[in-house]
Design a protein around this motif. Structure first.
Motif, PDB file in Angstrom:
ATOM      1  N   LYS A 242       0.845  -1.179   0.000  1.00 14.61           N
ATOM      2  CA  LYS A 242       0.000   0.000   0.000  1.00 14.61           C
ATOM      3  C   LYS A 242       0.884   1.235   0.000  1.00 14.61           C
ATOM      4  O   LYS A 242       1.821   1.313   0.795  1.00 14.61           O
ATOM      5  CB  LYS A 242      -0.893  -0.010   1.243  1.00 14.61           C
ATOM      6  CG  LYS A 242      -1.863   1.165   1.314  1.00 14.61           C
ATOM      7  CD  LYS A 242      -2.705   1.073   2.573  1.00 14.61           C
ATOM      8  CE  LYS A 242      -3.665   2.253   2.681  1.00 14.61           C
ATOM      9  NZ  LYS A 242      -4.460   2.196   3.927  1.00 14.61           N
ATOM     10  N   PRO A 243       0.637   2.215  -0.894  1.00 12.38           N
ATOM     11  CA  PRO A 243       1.495   3.406  -0.927  1.00 12.38           C
ATOM     12  C   PRO A 243       1.340   4.226   0.351  1.00 12.38           C
ATOM     13  O   PRO A 243       0.229   4.451   0.840  1.00 12.38           O
ATOM     14  CB  PRO A 243       0.992   4.172  -2.157  1.00 12.38           C
ATOM     15  CG  PRO A 243      -0.399   3.681  -2.394  1.00 12.38           C
ATOM     16  CD  PRO A 243      -0.427   2.257  -1.937  1.00 12.38           C
ATOM     17  N   VAL A 244       2.468   4.649   0.882  1.00 12.80           N
ATOM     18  CA  VAL A 244       2.489   5.436   2.118  1.00 12.80           C
ATOM     19  C   VAL A 244       3.466   6.590   1.949  1.00 12.80           C
ATOM     20  O   VAL A 244       4.293   6.603   1.042  1.00 12.80           O
ATOM     21  CB  VAL A 244       2.908   4.562   3.336  1.00 12.80           C
ATOM     22  CG1 VAL A 244       1.857   3.527   3.654  1.00 12.80           C
ATOM     23  CG2 VAL A 244       4.265   3.915   3.090  1.00 12.80           C
ATOM     24  N   ARG A 245       3.389   7.552   2.858  1.00  7.23           N
ATOM     25  CA  ARG A 245       4.311   8.680   2.872  1.00  7.23           C
ATOM     26  C   ARG A 245       5.595   8.256   3.580  1.00  7.23           C
ATOM     27  O   ARG A 245       5.558   7.645   4.647  1.00  7.23           O
ATOM     28  CB  ARG A 245       3.689   9.881   3.570  1.00  7.23           C
ATOM     29  CG  ARG A 245       2.413  10.365   2.919  1.00  7.23           C
ATOM     30  CD  ARG A 245       1.716  11.418   3.751  1.00  7.23           C
ATOM     31  NE  ARG A 245       2.471  12.664   3.735  1.00  7.23           N
ATOM     32  CZ  ARG A 245       2.756  13.361   4.804  1.00  7.23           C
ATOM     33  NH1 ARG A 245       2.373  12.938   6.010  1.00  7.23           N
ATOM     34  NH2 ARG A 245       3.445  14.495   4.720  1.00  7.23           N
ATOM     35  N   VAL A 246       6.740   8.619   2.965  1.00  5.33           N
ATOM     36  CA  VAL A 246       8.040   8.195   3.490  1.00  5.33           C
ATOM     37  C   VAL A 246       8.951   9.414   3.557  1.00  5.33           C
ATOM     38  O   VAL A 246       9.015  10.214   2.620  1.00  5.33           O
ATOM     39  CB  VAL A 246       8.681   7.097   2.612  1.00  5.33           C
ATOM     40  CG1 VAL A 246      10.020   6.663   3.195  1.00  5.33           C
ATOM     41  CG2 VAL A 246       7.758   5.904   2.479  1.00  5.33           C
ATOM     42  N   ARG A 247       9.681   9.515   4.676  1.00  2.28           N
ATOM     43  CA  ARG A 247      10.686  10.561   4.841  1.00  2.28           C
ATOM     44  C   ARG A 247      12.042   9.971   4.446  1.00  2.28           C
ATOM     45  O   ARG A 247      12.449   8.933   4.981  1.00  2.28           O
ATOM     46  CB  ARG A 247      10.733  11.041   6.284  1.00  2.28           C
ATOM     47  CG  ARG A 247      11.655  12.231   6.522  1.00  2.28           C
ATOM     48  CD  ARG A 247      11.773  12.499   8.019  1.00  2.28           C
ATOM     49  NE  ARG A 247      10.484  12.701   8.640  1.00  2.28           N
ATOM     50  CZ  ARG A 247       9.851  13.875   8.712  1.00  2.28           C
ATOM     51  NH1 ARG A 247      10.423  14.948   8.188  1.00  2.28           N
ATOM     52  NH2 ARG A 247       8.670  13.968   9.297  1.00  2.28           N
ATOM     53  N   MET A 248      12.729  10.619   3.525  1.00  2.00           N
ATOM     54  CA  MET A 248      14.006  10.088   3.047  1.00  2.00           C
ATOM     55  C   MET A 248      14.990  11.235   2.815  1.00  2.00           C
ATOM     56  O   MET A 248      14.593  12.377   2.563  1.00  2.00           O
ATOM     57  CB  MET A 248      13.834   9.263   1.761  1.00  2.00           C
ATOM     58  CG  MET A 248      13.353  10.051   0.557  1.00  2.00           C
ATOM     59  SD  MET A 248      13.197   9.034  -0.927  1.00  2.00           S
ATOM     60  CE  MET A 248      14.849   8.419  -1.125  1.00  2.00           C
TER      61      MET A 248
END
Length: 259
Positions: A242-248
């Protein structure tokens, strides 16, 4: 010739004879002047021949040495052909800064129960009559509506992840990032170079947002790196498919070209 003349003058002054000493000690022979002059002349001739021969040998040896030196310098020595060196391209490793997740504070533990007080066995409790009044009128209250079940995953959707099963990636890779990166001419003339790390939040649609400079080199390079990252599009990160928000964090290296 001068030595022969002096010898002749010496012999003429000794009345035509000269006492010659042989190999036997204390004995000698008297030879005529002509014989002595002949012997001295032969000896002088041999001396001149030996001297001339020595000069000839010295000149010949010097000439041979010079020829050998000239021949040694004139030899054309060709070095062996160098084998071509194949340079293997090094693998580019992208550095990623992993932010440590914070753990929520645990609730305080419940208070301890009071310590029971021991009552002696010989103490009798009196029976007290409890006053009972009128019966209570029980009123049926309507129960409150049930609270909607909340999915804990929905509460975490707004909070970006730091590590997921499938991390986001730049569409086109590092080549697309550096293609949109323009090295400022002012920084090149000033000799400014280094590594800038930009942190963004990649949304479920693959667009970056909320850029922050985690590692700075200079204000000019920081601004250029942020603009280049914000122009990129990413494949969104996925957690449980499932697409999620990611901090990178995305590293960008500014390197001046030599020469």
């Amino acid at each position: 010739m001068k030595k022969t003349f002096l010898i002749g003058r010496f012999l003429q002054s000794h009345a035509g004879v000269y006492r010659h000493s042989p190999s036997i000690a204390y004995k000698g022979t008297r030879l005529p002047q002509a014989v002595l002059q002949k012997r001295f002349s032969e000896r002088a001739t041999r001396y001149r021949m030996e001297r001339n021969r020595y000069a000839y040998h010295f000149q010949a040896g010097l000439a041979v040495a010079i020829l050998l030196i000239i021949g040694a310098f004139s030899i054309d020595i060709k070095p062996q052909e160098a084998k071509p060196i194949t340079v293997v391209a090094q693998e580019v490793i992208a550095m990623q800064e992993i932010i440590q997740t914070r753990q929520k504070l645990k609730p305080p533990p419940p208070p301890r129960p009071p310590v029971p007080v021991e009552v002696p066995d010989d103490v009798l409790l009196e029976d007290d009559d409890l006053p009972l009044g009128d019966p209570l009128d029980l009123v049926m209250l309507t129960p409150p509506p049930p609270l909607p079940d909340k999915d804990p995953e929905e509460d975490m959707e707004d909070e970006p992840f730091a590590i997921v099963e499938e991390m986001p990636d730049i569409i086109g890779g590092q080549a697309a990032l550096y293609a949109s990166l323009e090295y400022p001419a002012v920084a090149q003339r000033a000799g400014i170079e280094g590594l800038v790390v930009v942190e963004v939040i990649v949304g479920t649609d693959g667009k970056p947002s909320d850029p922050k400079v985690m590692r700075s080199v200079h204000e000019i390079l920081d601004q250029t790196a942020v603009e280049a990252v914000m122009e990129q599009r990413f494949t969104p990160g996925r957690q449980r498919n499932k697409p999620v928000r990611v901090r990178m964090a995305i590293p960008i290296k500014f390197k001046l070209k030599l020469g």
